[in-house]
Design an enzyme around this catalytic site. Structure first.
Site, PDB file in Angstrom:
ATOM      1  N   TYR A 143       4.628   0.654   3.424  1.00 29.70           N
ATOM      2  CA  TYR A 143       4.607   0.918   2.098  1.00 29.70           C
ATOM      3  C   TYR A 143       4.023   1.988   1.410  1.00 29.70           C
ATOM      4  O   TYR A 143       4.396   2.721   0.891  1.00 29.70           O
ATOM      5  CB  TYR A 143       4.237  -0.448   1.462  1.00 29.70           C
ATOM      6  CG  TYR A 143       4.278  -0.599  -0.039  1.00 29.70           C
ATOM      7  CD1 TYR A 143       5.642  -0.777  -0.793  1.00 29.70           C
ATOM      8  CD2 TYR A 143       3.528  -0.413  -1.125  1.00 29.70           C
ATOM      9  CE1 TYR A 143       6.004  -0.996  -2.177  1.00 29.70           C
ATOM     10  CE2 TYR A 143       3.638  -0.636  -2.359  1.00 29.70           C
ATOM     11  CZ  TYR A 143       4.790  -1.005  -2.924  1.00 29.70           C
ATOM     12  OH  TYR A 143       5.050  -0.775  -4.219  1.00 29.70           O
ATOM     13  N   ARG A 184       2.327 -12.248  -4.439  1.00 24.11           N
ATOM     14  CA  ARG A 184       1.412 -11.548  -5.045  1.00 24.11           C
ATOM     15  C   ARG A 184       0.607 -12.269  -5.811  1.00 24.11           C
ATOM     16  O   ARG A 184       0.688 -13.863  -6.093  1.00 24.11           O
ATOM     17  CB  ARG A 184       2.209 -10.467  -5.996  1.00 24.11           C
ATOM     18  CG  ARG A 184       2.400  -9.267  -5.178  1.00 24.11           C
ATOM     19  CD  ARG A 184       3.192  -7.991  -6.048  1.00 24.11           C
ATOM     20  NE  ARG A 184       4.507  -8.643  -6.295  1.00 24.11           N
ATOM     21  CZ  ARG A 184       5.334  -7.664  -7.102  1.00 24.11           C
ATOM     22  NH1 ARG A 184       5.006  -6.688  -7.146  1.00 24.11           N
ATOM     23  NH2 ARG A 184       6.720  -7.843  -7.035  1.00 24.11           N
ATOM     24  N   GLU A 219       2.639   4.522   3.035  1.00 21.23           N
ATOM     25  CA  GLU A 219       3.105   6.027   3.454  1.00 21.23           C
ATOM     26  C   GLU A 219       4.392   6.081   3.158  1.00 21.23           C
ATOM     27  O   GLU A 219       5.020   7.369   2.873  1.00 21.23           O
ATOM     28  CB  GLU A 219       2.893   6.156   5.100  1.00 21.23           C
ATOM     29  CG  GLU A 219       1.399   5.983   5.701  1.00 21.23           C
ATOM     30  CD  GLU A 219       0.529   7.244   5.145  1.00 21.23           C
ATOM     31  OE1 GLU A 219       1.182   8.160   4.465  1.00 21.23           O
ATOM     32  OE2 GLU A 219      -0.485   7.110   5.679  1.00 21.23           O
TER      33      GLU A 219
END
Ligand code: NAD
Ligand code: UDP
Length: 309
Positions: free
Chosen positions: A143, A184, A145
């Site tokens: 994610y 999350r 990079e």
């Protein structure tokens, strides 16, 4: 204007679609429904200015539009780590295809980048000039990079093809329509508290994040797209909280009886994060308005309604 929103059936994308439809634009919502849902955009199905396109952006597509908000990419660590090679592919090939589309039709292109380009930051708070501290072989790299190469591609299309581009570095955003299984922290804590289950704090909970309510974020995206400033621009709420503080806040708002339990800290979990939003204030006259308590109340109400709890 004809506006394409990739990832438009997702959490942030669907709120952006709402705003653009309310402003009277013609909106093309493109999504492969990996983490997006039809429920998020069902209010617009059948509307003459709205079009839903099921498509995976790792394949090219030809469309005629004036602006592109490029949001398609899984954003929760749980979802982007489920198939990490696909995540990198979406960030690189997907962004390449959308930039190619923007170039062909001369559309203005906005990339939804992320605070994750700063990795586990050694500078605090993070200004846009900070170049980051990313572990390029770690589990978050697909994610982090991915978004870094997406920013590189976006700037090279700008330099090489004179494409009009905008880059938003979005910090942790929350609000209604997050998935129950999003993974999350805000949605996890709210769902757990509503179900009377213990809140799972990873590590000792001393790591920090800064949480932006979704309506504030969408306002920032629209202002950036329509400004003269290329970016990158940090968009986030500079109010910083430890994860343990967040857990205690959700606990007190939903159910003071639920326990808080501590689980192992995931690999490469950033220790601190807070946006320096000087640029957003200066160039976009933007700053968040919704305080955490108010945003959490609205998010809790939405989950309560959807989960019938
Ligand atoms: P989300 O997972 O709800 O939305 C992503 C959307 O993209 C989903 O609708 C998904 O189905 C779609 N998608 C994924 N892969 C696709 C593909 N190959 N082709 C077409 N569609 C695809 O996440 P979100 O929180 O709404 O995030 C939206 C964007 O904002 C993402 O680019 C994310 O990286 C960025 N962002 C979000 C946050 C945040 O806190 N929410 C923070 C930083 C950056
Ligand atoms: N987190 C947590 N419990 C959870 C989910 C997440 O303590 O149930 C922590 C996680 O380890 C991280 C922070 O909350 O330190 C934010 O995690 P999230 O996945 O929301 O976003 P990101 O790490 O990408 O900022």
């Amino acid at each position: 204007m004809r506006i394409l929103v990739t990832g438009g059936a997702g959490f942030i994308g669907s709120h952006l679609v709402d705003r653009l439809m309310e402003e009277g634009h013609e909106v093309l919502c493109l999504d492969n429904f990996y983490t997006g849902t039809k429920a998020n955009i069902q209010q617009w199905l059948g509307h003459p200015r709205f079009e839903l396109i099921r498509h995976d952006i790792t394949e090219p597509i030809r469309l005629e539009v004036d602006q592109i908000y490029h949001l398609a990419c899984p954003a929760s660590p749980v979802h982007y780590q489920y198939n990490p090679i696909k995540t990198t592919k979406v960030s690189f090939m997907g962004t390449l295809h959308m930039l190619g589309l923007a170039k062909r039709v001369k559309a203005r292109f906005l990339l939804a980048s992320t605070s994750e380009v700063y990795g586990d930051p050694l500078v605090h708070p993070q200004p846009e000039e900070y170049r980051g501290n990313v572990n390029c072989i770690g589990v978050r790299a697909c994610y982090d990079e991915g978004k870094r190469i997406a920013e590189t591609l976006t700037f090279d299309y700008h330099r090489e093809h004179k494409l009009e581009v905008r880059i938003a570095r979005i910090f942790n955003t929350y609000g209604p329509r997050m998935l129950e299984n999003d993974g999350r922290v805000v949605s996890n804590f709210i769902v757990q508290a509503l179900k009377g289950m213990p809140l799972t704090v990873y590590g000792d909970g001393s790591q920090t994040r800064s949480f932006c309510y979704v309506s504030d974020l969408v306002e920032g995206l629209i202002r950036l797209m329509n400004s003269d400033y290329t970016g990158p621009v940090n968009l986030g709420n500079p109010e910083e909280y430890t994860i343990l503080q967040l857990a205690k806040t959700v606990q007190s708002l939903v159910n003071p009886e639920v326990q808080i339990v501590f689980k192992p800290l995931p690999e490469d979990d950033p220790k601190q994060r807070q946006p320096d939003i000087t640029k957003a204030k200066t160039y976009l006259s933007w700053q968040p308005k919704v305080p955490l308590l108010e945003g959490l109340q609205k998010t809790i109400e939405d989950f309560r309604r959807r989960l019938s709890l």
